[in-house]
Write an enzyme that holds these catalytic residues in place. Structure first.
Site, mmCIF file in Angstrom:
data_model
loop_
_atom_site.group_PDB
_atom_site.id
_atom_site.type_symbol
_atom_site.label_atom_id
_atom_site.label_comp_id
_atom_site.label_asym_id
_atom_site.label_seq_id
_atom_site.Cartn_x
_atom_site.Cartn_y
_atom_site.Cartn_z
ATOM 1 N N ASP A 1 0.810 -1.211 0.000
ATOM 2 C CA ASP A 1 0.000 0.000 0.000
ATOM 3 C C ASP A 1 0.846 1.265 0.000
ATOM 4 O OD1 ASP A 1 -2.662 -0.351 -0.379
ATOM 5 O OD2 ASP A 1 -3.267 0.310 1.607
ATOM 6 N N ASP B 1 -12.341 -7.081 10.031
ATOM 7 C CA ASP B 1 -12.322 -8.535 9.994
ATOM 8 C C ASP B 1 -13.564 -9.131 10.654
ATOM 9 O OD1 ASP B 1 -11.555 -7.538 12.420
ATOM 10 O OD2 ASP B 1 -9.621 -8.531 12.499
#
Length: 1104
Positions: A386, A805
């Site tokens: 990223d 998550d």
């Protein structure tokens, strides 16, 4: 179709960057040796005689490439793709930068980008000759004239003659042996992903087997029987006893029955005790009684939410030998080459900042994945960088070069673990259980190469800096020379962009060391590099003469590996890790489309090379079609032996998660999880009634359970025309969805498997990569791609929470999927965890903040659908509610001190009923702890550490998360907690970080609680001593509960003190002096009243 392939003049436009739907100006480009890009758009290229055709539609063909269709041009195209760095993004050109040099080190493995090969024989061409899987030059003509891929395509297009002998290329079948090829090697039409809008693809022609005159696997016709044996169809289940791949093992009844009974008993006793407490207030201290009863009622409610879902824990087992027998057994008729029928798996690794996540750690993780014990051709590894860092890019390229030595070494000697740094750091005898006599010699050589590899990785920052400085100085000299030649004397210093340069002498398209426009962390194009191209479908053995180690009988192939950095632009919300994972999902769907995905953090490596096989057993077993993911436990290295801050979190993983496995499944905890790709797309689990509605097209009723369904068949509300709204405008991505679903089914080898696929359909070769496919994968990682789609809302990882998550797993369970918790005998994955107190508190703060966000969002389990089971709903309710327990816990920790200071207690008098209730609750607590330790396998010490840190985090991080969440929801204010005052590290101690003292405001509540309780004990003790009629019972009763609070806070104080012996003695002297002074001051301000006649005789031992 040869004209549709990239040529030397430029890679022709395919619409792969979004096509006509996106309106993106897509071009392919090649960078020449002079540094100039040659770009051509679709308007400039004549793909056919009909130049007005619309090339906006794509078709992905499900049938794989057969062996006889693999040509030199196809291999050359795949080689070109693996040697090219693709960049692109929103409103920009998609370019393929051919790199003849990826890193400064020598690259020899034929699968790797930038591997060396011979030069092209064409005049004025700097291209490299095409190579086969062994790295041997591919020469398409018998005259042995060496030619590169671009010149070969141009020669075919222009005259079809070999430039060397001036003879036409002659067609020959492609053999498995790496011999020179000859003939006219046109690109096969089946490999093209570009179809005209009104042109239909002849699937019958594609499926028809030219050699045998029959249709391939998956059709109504099966090969005839030979020698009286069975043909290639389904085997009769009666011929071989059917066995399941997995078994569910219940907990021993001698443990689980008393455990459940104690839960019921404690629940009843708790209800009776709270009822008694409500009916017996303390009129002398109503405020104290009211606070205590409110807290106790909440604790009872919280205990129910935590304990009830633990009623049904289970254990599981797998049969790896049976998995091999079912999916990898060679057969002289159906599987003569012994190819695997296992589904493909895509590994996802995410990283963001090379300063916080060292490249060497990430490289070791990648090496452990590449060495996983799974069919090589079925694995594809992707890493999302990223930060777009060249340091990460070159470190991973170095890892690929070392993988050429490390991966076959692991296969040859059954190395475990397959993280080289961990393996070479192991204590003990390395020759234990090793059978080969050359192990010691091989290990010594590989260890020496790994040490050199580490040196190269650690030197990369300086190497990149020196290289960039040299190239920037050269550019400055060029500008200065140009100015002087023009006759103008510069009046100001020359200013050029301080670029970061790659090893081949070109600008790095990602983030530069000196950020500038289009080259900053939040502003750079999408980057994709196939560092290791897909391997050949069959094993490829090394030779004794090649390399450092003898791999003559070892498969030297490496799995496919792709570097990806998604496009980032200012003004876009990139959604942190969740956005990066979704970009990986889309890109991998276009490139490899493995039906299963296993995601790991960059610091979590594969510790058990068989863990992937064990996990796939659940997916491929009967009933596995409705499993959305397999969650493995998280295990950590580098934790202090006493696990002071409960970093291992054993009670949660081996207790709570195993218990949830008996319900609808464990939570998703962010890493070490194997997903079903189809479940990530937001579909409901498949239902057998779908098959009854779908009639088989081949007239065979038995084929209903093995047919491929469309995406709309799984979601009746999903219109085919609505696919772009949900998944984006990539038709390649949409076409890959039913393929991934079909390949992820269990095999239909039993009548009970109502939703399966035919055996053997996954043994064929995968479709080779070409430029159009890779360009499409660059398009789907653009920052604009998710606009007006359901990515992050229903599809993929869910946005809007720092604990994406848990929310992602909740959404799947809410749609009716179930999950599995698999605890391998050898830890499946291992990673690192913060062992410093402050870092640990901030980690828990992030988790608790996400839970508060879940509570105030539509992901609250109160709003769940009926598909979420009741006990599973309670577990998810506890996820959103547990941080609020900190409010009541904070108050309750002050109650002993308030009781000591005020001289009152939560009850008026001690009687038999109170003692009996207290004794029963304590005995139930001890019994439950012992039994839970037995069925979960955790130690009693781990259980106690968990209890201690529950109080520490509950009075610090959880409380801060509640405050932070309420301010964000009510007032829209976001606050953060920063770290300060970092102590000096000791590099000689592996636990040096444990002793770091970094001040944070999260430490204030526990410190205040401890100071007040210590002060209350000192004051009460002093008051009792100075009293004419000391009541030691009252003091002992209050002091007991204060010591109970302080015992839980012991690890917290140990962390504050830092290293043993480094806290000056004067600190303890001053603390004691202050405590005594304050206690004497309290006695002076609040003197003890003179004893009355009733108390003159003493009251004996009397509890408050």
């Amino acid at each position: 179709m040869a004209s549709s392939q990239p040529s030397k003049k430029g890679i022709k436009n395919s619409g792969g960057g979004g096509g006509g739907n996106s309106g993106q100006n897509l071009k392919f480009a090649r960078r020449t040796s002079s540094g100039r890009y040659i770009t051509l758009s679709k308007d400039e290229i004549d793909l056919s005689s009909d130049s007005s055709g619309n090339y906006s539609n794509y078709t992905v063909h499900i049938p794989a490439t057969s062996d006889d269709e693999t040509s030199v041009a196809t291999k050359a195209e795949e080689q070109y793709v693996s040697n090219s760095l693709f960049t692109g993004g929103f409103n920009s050109v998609t370019r393929a930068h051919l790199m003849d040099r990826v890193i400064d080190s020598k690259v020899t493995h034929p699968q790797m980008a930038g591997s060396k090969s011979s030069s092209c024989g064409m005049p004025a061409c700097d291209g490299k000759v095409m190579k086969d899987d062994r790295g041997v030059d591919i020469i398409p003509c018998e005259c042995r004239f060496k030619i590169c891929r671009d010149c070969f395509l141009d020669a075919q297009k222009d005259s079809g003659l070999c430039p060397g002998c001036k003879e036409p290329y002659t067609a020959e079948d492609d053999d498995d042996d790496p011999v020179p090829y000859g003939g006219t090697l046109a690109l096969p039409g089946s490999m093209s992903v570009i179809m005209r809008q009104n042109e239909e693809f002849d699937h019958n022609k594609r499926l028809f087997n030219k050699t045998s005159g029959t249709y391939g696997v998956g059709n109504a016709y099966w090969p005839p029987e030979e020698d009286g044996g069975k043909g290639g169809g389904f085997e009769d289940p009666a011929d071989k006893p059917w066995r399941p791949l997995t078994r569910r093992i219940p907990i021993d009844t001698s443990i689980i029955s008393p455990y459940r009974a104690l839960i019921v008993i404690r629940f009843v006793v708790l209800c009776l005790f709270l009822s008694w407490r409500v009916r017996h207030p303390n009129p002398d201290a109503m405020w104290l009684w009211l606070m205590s009863i409110i807290c106790e009622l909440w604790f009872g409610f919280s205990w129910i939410l935590d304990q009830i879902p633990k009623l049904c824990p289970v254990n599981r087992s797998v049969d790896l030998q049976l998995l091999r027998d079912k999916f990898e057994s060679p057969d002289k008729v159906t599987n003569p080459k012994g190819r695997s029928d296992l589904p493909g798996i895509d590994f996802f690794v995410s990283t963001a900042d090379p300063e916080k996540e060292p490249p060497l750690v990430t490289a070791n993780t990648i090496l452990s994945i590449l060495a996983t014990e799974y069919p090589v051709e079925k694995i594809a590894c992707y890493i999302s960088d990223d930060g777009g860092s060249l340091l990460n890019f070159e470190a991973l390229a170095e890892a690929c070069t070392f993988a050429e030595l490390w991966v076959p070494f692991c296969r040859k000697h059954d190395i475990e673990p397959r993280n080289p740094d961990t393996y070479f750091s192991l204590k003990g005898d390395p020759t234990k259980n090793k059978k080969r006599i050359d192990f010691v010699k091989d290990r010594r050589k590989v260890k020496r190469e790994y040490d050199e590899f580490k040196v190269r990785i650690n030197n990369l920052p300086d190497s990149i800096r020196r290289r960039s400085d040299a190239f920037n100085a050269r550019e400055e000299m060029k500008v200065l020379k140009s100015i002087r030649e023009s006759g103008v004397d510069p009046t100001e210093p020359i200013k050029i962009k301080r670029a970061t340069w790659m090893a081949d002498g070109t600008h790095w398209p990602g983030t530069w060391a000196n950020p500038s426009k289009d080259h900053a962390k939040g502003d750079h194009p999408g980057i994709l590099q196939v560092m290791l191209k897909p391997p050949s479908p069959d094993p490829l053995h090394g030779s004794e003469d090649e390399g450092v180690v003898d791999y003559s009988d070892i498969d030297i192939r490496l799995p496919m590996f792709v570097y990806m950095s998604r496009e980032k632009r200012s003004g876009y919300d990139h959604n942190k890790k969740a956005g990066a994972m979704n970009a990986l999902v889309r890109s991998s769907a276009v490139l490899s489309n493995g039906p299963f995905i296993l995601n790991l953090d960059c610091d979590h490596y594969v510790n058990n090379c068989m863990a992937v096989r064990e996990g796939i057993c659940f997916m491929m077993d009967r009933g596995g079609e409705d499993i959305c993911y397999i969650q493995f436990p998280q295990r950590f290295e580098g934790i202090d032996p006493s696990d002071r801050y409960a970093n291992h979190n054993m009670v949660f993983f081996d207790g709570n998660m195993r218990a949830l496995d008996g319900l609808q499944g464990p939570f998703y905890v962010g890493t070490g999880c194997m997903f079903r790709r189809f479940a990530l797309y937001g579909f409901d689990p498949p239902k057998v009634n779908m098959l009854s509605k779908k009639k088989p097209t081949n007239g065979n009723d038995s084929g209903a359970e093995t047919q491929a369904l469309k995406a709309s068949d799984f979601d009746p509300e999903l219109d085919v025309n609505e696919l772009p709204r949900r998944f984006g405008n990539s038709t390649m991505l949409a076409a890959s969805i039913p393929v991934a679903e079909f390949q992820g089914r269990p095999i239909a080898d039993h009548p009970a498997v109502m939703y399966g696929r035919p055996p053997g359909v996954l043994r064929d070769n995968r479709v080779p990569l070409d430029a159009a496919i890779v360009a499409e994968s660059v398009s789907v990682i653009s920052c604009w791609y998710e606009d007006k789609t359901e990515w992050g809302d229903r599809v993929g990882w869910i946005y809007g929470s720092v604990t994406e998550d848990v929310v992602t797993g909740y959404r799947m369970h809410n749609r009716g999927w179930r999950s599995i918790y698999w605890l391998t005998k050898r830890d499946a994955f291992r990673g690192s965890a913060p062992i410093n107190l402050t870092d640990r508190l901030h980690q828990v703060l992030r988790w608790a903040t996400g839970s508060v966000e879940i509570f105030f969002s539509r992901n609250n389990a109160f709003l769940a659908s009926k598909r979420l089971k009741f006990l599973q709903r309670l577990a998810y309710l506890n996820v959103g509610i547990y941080p609020f327990t900190s409010i009541f816990l904070l108050v309750y920790c002050f109650l002993p001190a308030l009781s000591l200071l005020s001289g009152h207690f939560i009850v008026k008098n001690l009687n038999a009923a109170f003692l009996i209730y207290l004794l029963l609750i304590t005995l139930c607590l001890i019994g439950l702890a012992i039994l839970e330790v037995k069925w979960s396998g955790v130690s009693l010490e781990d259980w106690w550490r968990n209890e201690q840190f529950w109080l520490i985090s509950g009075t610090s991080s959880h409380l801060a998360a509640v405050v932070q969440g309420l301010l964000k929801v009510i007032a829209g204010i976001e606050i953060s907690f920063t770290l300060t005052a970092k102590a000096v590290e000791d590099a000689d101690d592996i636990y040096a970080e444990l002793y770091l003292v970094k001040w944070t405001s999260l430490m204030i509540p526990p410190i205040v609680i401890a100071m007040i309780n210590v002060l209350a004990i000192v004051v009460a003790f002093s008051r009792t001593i100075y009293s004419l009629n000391p009541q030691w019972g009252k003091f002992i009763g209050g002091a007991f509960f204060s010591f109970w609070v302080l015992a839980h806070l012991y690890p917290f104080f140990k962390g504050l003190m830092g290293r043993r012996g480094k806290t000056p003695t004067i600190v303890f002297v001053w603390s004691g002096l202050i405590a005594i002074t304050l206690s004497l001051l309290w006695v002076a301000i609040n003197p003890i009243a003179a004893p009355t006649e009733n108390s003159a005789g003493g009251s004996g031992f009397k509890f408050p």
